[in-house]
Design a protein around this motif. Sequence first.
Motif, PDB file in Angstrom:
ATOM      1  N   THR A  70      34.626  48.782  47.171  1.00 49.03           N
ATOM      2  CA  THR A  70      33.566  48.176  47.987  1.00 49.03           C
ATOM      3  C   THR A  70      33.557  46.655  47.969  1.00 49.03           C
ATOM      4  O   THR A  70      33.053  46.023  48.901  1.00 49.03           O
ATOM      5  CB  THR A  70      32.186  48.664  47.496  1.00 49.03           C
ATOM      6  N   ASP A  71      34.088  46.017  46.891  1.00 45.41           N
ATOM      7  CA  ASP A  71      33.943  44.559  46.754  1.00 45.41           C
ATOM      8  C   ASP A  71      35.209  43.945  46.144  1.00 45.41           C
ATOM      9  O   ASP A  71      35.231  43.586  44.963  1.00 45.41           O
ATOM     10  CB  ASP A  71      32.728  44.251  45.872  1.00 45.41           C
ATOM     11  N   PRO A  72      36.261  43.772  46.926  1.00 43.39           N
ATOM     12  CA  PRO A  72      37.516  43.206  46.405  1.00 43.39           C
ATOM     13  C   PRO A  72      37.344  41.822  45.783  1.00 43.39           C
ATOM     14  O   PRO A  72      38.028  41.486  44.811  1.00 43.39           O
ATOM     15  CB  PRO A  72      38.421  43.154  47.639  1.00 43.39           C
ATOM     16  N   GLU A  73      36.450  40.997  46.329  1.00 40.19           N
ATOM     17  CA  GLU A  73      36.249  39.649  45.781  1.00 40.19           C
ATOM     18  C   GLU A  73      35.700  39.720  44.359  1.00 40.19           C
ATOM     19  O   GLU A  73      36.087  38.937  43.490  1.00 40.19           O
ATOM     20  CB  GLU A  73      35.304  38.851  46.680  1.00 40.19           C
ATOM     21  N   ARG A  74      34.808  40.689  44.149  1.00 39.30           N
ATOM     22  CA  ARG A  74      34.251  40.858  42.798  1.00 39.30           C
ATOM     23  C   ARG A  74      35.349  41.313  41.829  1.00 39.30           C
ATOM     24  O   ARG A  74      35.378  40.894  40.670  1.00 39.30           O
ATOM     25  CB  ARG A  74      33.114  41.887  42.831  1.00 39.30           C
ATOM     26  N   VAL A  75      36.279  42.136  42.309  1.00 44.18           N
ATOM     27  CA  VAL A  75      37.400  42.565  41.471  1.00 44.18           C
ATOM     28  C   VAL A  75      38.216  41.358  41.022  1.00 44.18           C
ATOM     29  O   VAL A  75      38.652  41.272  39.870  1.00 44.18           O
ATOM     30  CB  VAL A  75      38.296  43.568  42.232  1.00 44.18           C
ATOM     31  N   ASN A  76      38.425  40.409  41.927  1.00 45.37           N
ATOM     32  CA  ASN A  76      39.159  39.193  41.562  1.00 45.37           C
ATOM     33  C   ASN A  76      38.493  38.482  40.386  1.00 45.37           C
ATOM     34  O   ASN A  76      39.156  38.016  39.455  1.00 45.37           O
ATOM     35  CB  ASN A  76      39.238  38.239  42.760  1.00 45.37           C
ATOM     36  N   THR A  77      37.179  38.370  40.434  1.00 43.43           N
ATOM     37  CA  THR A  77      36.448  37.674  39.378  1.00 43.43           C
ATOM     38  C   THR A  77      36.531  38.443  38.060  1.00 43.43           C
ATOM     39  O   THR A  77      36.712  37.852  36.990  1.00 43.43           O
ATOM     40  CB  THR A  77      34.969  37.493  39.780  1.00 43.43           C
ATOM     41  N   ILE A  78      36.409  39.766  38.162  1.00 45.23           N
ATOM     42  CA  ILE A  78      36.480  40.591  36.942  1.00 45.23           C
ATOM     43  C   ILE A  78      37.849  40.458  36.285  1.00 45.23           C
ATOM     44  O   ILE A  78      37.963  40.247  35.071  1.00 45.23           O
ATOM     45  CB  ILE A  78      36.177  42.066  37.275  1.00 45.23           C
ATOM     46  N   LEU A  79      38.921  40.578  37.101  1.00 44.53           N
ATOM     47  CA  LEU A  79      40.264  40.525  36.523  1.00 44.53           C
ATOM     48  C   LEU A  79      40.618  39.116  36.054  1.00 44.53           C
ATOM     49  O   LEU A  79      41.356  38.946  35.066  1.00 44.53           O
ATOM     50  CB  LEU A  79      41.294  41.035  37.528  1.00 44.53           C
ATOM     51  N   TYR A  80      40.116  38.096  36.742  1.00 44.92           N
ATOM     52  CA  TYR A  80      40.291  36.719  36.263  1.00 44.92           C
ATOM     53  C   TYR A  80      39.688  36.588  34.861  1.00 44.92           C
ATOM     54  O   TYR A  80      40.332  36.046  33.951  1.00 44.92           O
ATOM     55  CB  TYR A  80      39.619  35.740  37.229  1.00 44.92           C
TER      56      TYR A  80
END
Length: 684
Positions: A476-486
């Motif tokens: 649902t939120d690819p941008e949030r995934v970026n922040t989590i994996l960062y």
Amino acid sequence: MPDFKRTLITTALPYANGPVHIGHLAGVYVPADIYARYKRSRGEEVMLVGGSDEHGVPVTIRARKEGCTPQDVVDRYHKLFKESFEGLGISFDIYSRTTSDIHRKFSSDFFRKLCDDGKLEEHYSEQYFDEGTQRFLTDRNIRGECPRCHAKDAYGDQCEVCGASLSPEELINPYNAETGNPLVKKETKNWYLPLNKYQQWLREWILEGHKEWRSNVYGQCKSWLDMDLQPRAMTRDLDWGVPVPVEGAEGKVLYVWFDAPIGYISNTKELCDAQPERYGTWQQWWQNPETRIIHFIGKDNIVFHCLIFPTMMHAHGDYQMPDNVPANEFLNLEGDKISTSRNWAVWLHEYLRDFPGKQDVLRYALTATAPETKDNDFTWSDFQARNNSELAAILGNFVNRAVVLTHKYCDGKVPTPGELQPIDKDALAEIAKIKEALENNLENFHFREALKDAMNIARLGNRYLQETEPWKVAKTDPERVNTILYTALQITANIAVAFEPFTPFAAEKLRKMLSLDKAPAWDALGTEILTPGTQLGQAEILFEKIEDSAIQAQMDRLARIKEENQKNAWKPAPQAEDVDFDTFTRSDIRVGTVLECEKVPKADKLLRFLIDDGMEKRTIVSGIAKYYKPEELVGKQVCFIANLPPRKLKGIVSQGMILSAQSNDGSLVVIGPTAPVAPGSKVS
């Protein structure tokens, strides 16, 4: 604590008479390496000095048993030590030896200066002497009956049956442990360090100046200082070692505990002479007050490193004292004391062979069970659990998930984060708190606790991924995934920094996965280390699971060793049938002096004796040629049965039987009086 420009770290010199085992590693080498790696990562000037201790009696004993030279023995073990330490990643700046030319000259000059300055005393004393070999004997060369438990083969310094600390003078019927020859007292001169003259200085320096030392170190020093220290001999009547460089000292060498710690200094000189542009002069490491000196040792070396060696340096006048001596207690193996003689140990070179690529697992397990405050126990089941449940399931699992998820959702590149949420900020802020505890424990030599702190960063990473669930958010939120994996990758990079002192091989592999060309400085811990857009390497398994079969193989090996030890354990022979008193009294046992002794031709076991029995000369043939050279027995007094009927052996008429005792290794020891008596004296 004053500011220091550099730190000199020394490790107790392993004795070149047998391989390195896990007790040595846990007590000395792993903690020293952790501390050195930590200090280097802080950008500090550090030198880690080690070397092989190659002089002393046990080397000569092994050489004689193996039919080689002492140099052959020490060359073999020095090579094994170097290879084993390198295999485990012990990052010595130099690992040298006490048979080097530099060391021999340096220790000789050190002794000469003390002697010239009047800091040593000459004392005459009576010591045990073997007239057969024409050698004075050290404590470990002497055996005899223990005065406490009456074990027959106690050493001159300790009874291994009852554990009593002894001196050779206390032994009943002392004899040469190698030849079985009885011993006499003979006067000899040696040079002594008058510790009693430095007692007050030692009390002030240690008891008043170093109350921060570990309780076991401080307590042992206080115990010695509460007694009256006595002068201690710094020379020995031996032929293997550094020759004593003064007139009248022919046939004497420096006491091994005099020359061995000087090896720290001579090895430093060797390194500085070879690389002055990198390390400067040896004097700045040993004679400059801006250098902090740390000795890593086991508890059995406390007296030497805290009392004797500092007194030597203080008497010399030019040296700095150690700032700390973080001695560890002993590590046991599967509930039993590690023993070289019983082969009850895990040998480093064998571990590296049996568990290739698993150097860090041993480093981790030994640090986690380090005997810092009391004796501790290494077990193979704990070793397996540390690997499977901690290194693999916590540390390895988190790193693998973070890198694999990045390849899955971000093309293997460090993503550019969006706005960090409180959970992200809290996770990164928590590392800064862990760093503070980690540093405090490392600085104070609490390596077990420091390892827990480092592992808490991995625990934090696992908890963070479990709470943020990027695999679900991705729908649902690819941008949030970026922040989590960062955020997860920044935690991973921090793990690479925190674990470098403890598990350097895994840390290097992790840096490769994160495309970090070099190890980040310690100051990077608690910060965002990785740059967005960095292409990651492929995920690799940091720690493989160790299967039960590998552990069972080690347990089976120990079981075989224990069975062999029990089989070989000496037990007295069963008592023979009773004889009546009259029968016993008919045995005429007398003392005779050996006039001649020679091998019987074509008879490997037989010696022919010519005995002075006080009345005439008699010939006796005895089957002890395997245990004595004929010349060793000439002039000795022996007990023999005089009234046995003559018997022909290999064509020689034997007129009696020489009495001998069978020791626990099956060898025969000739029985004789403990003091000279007239030939023909009756034994009753």
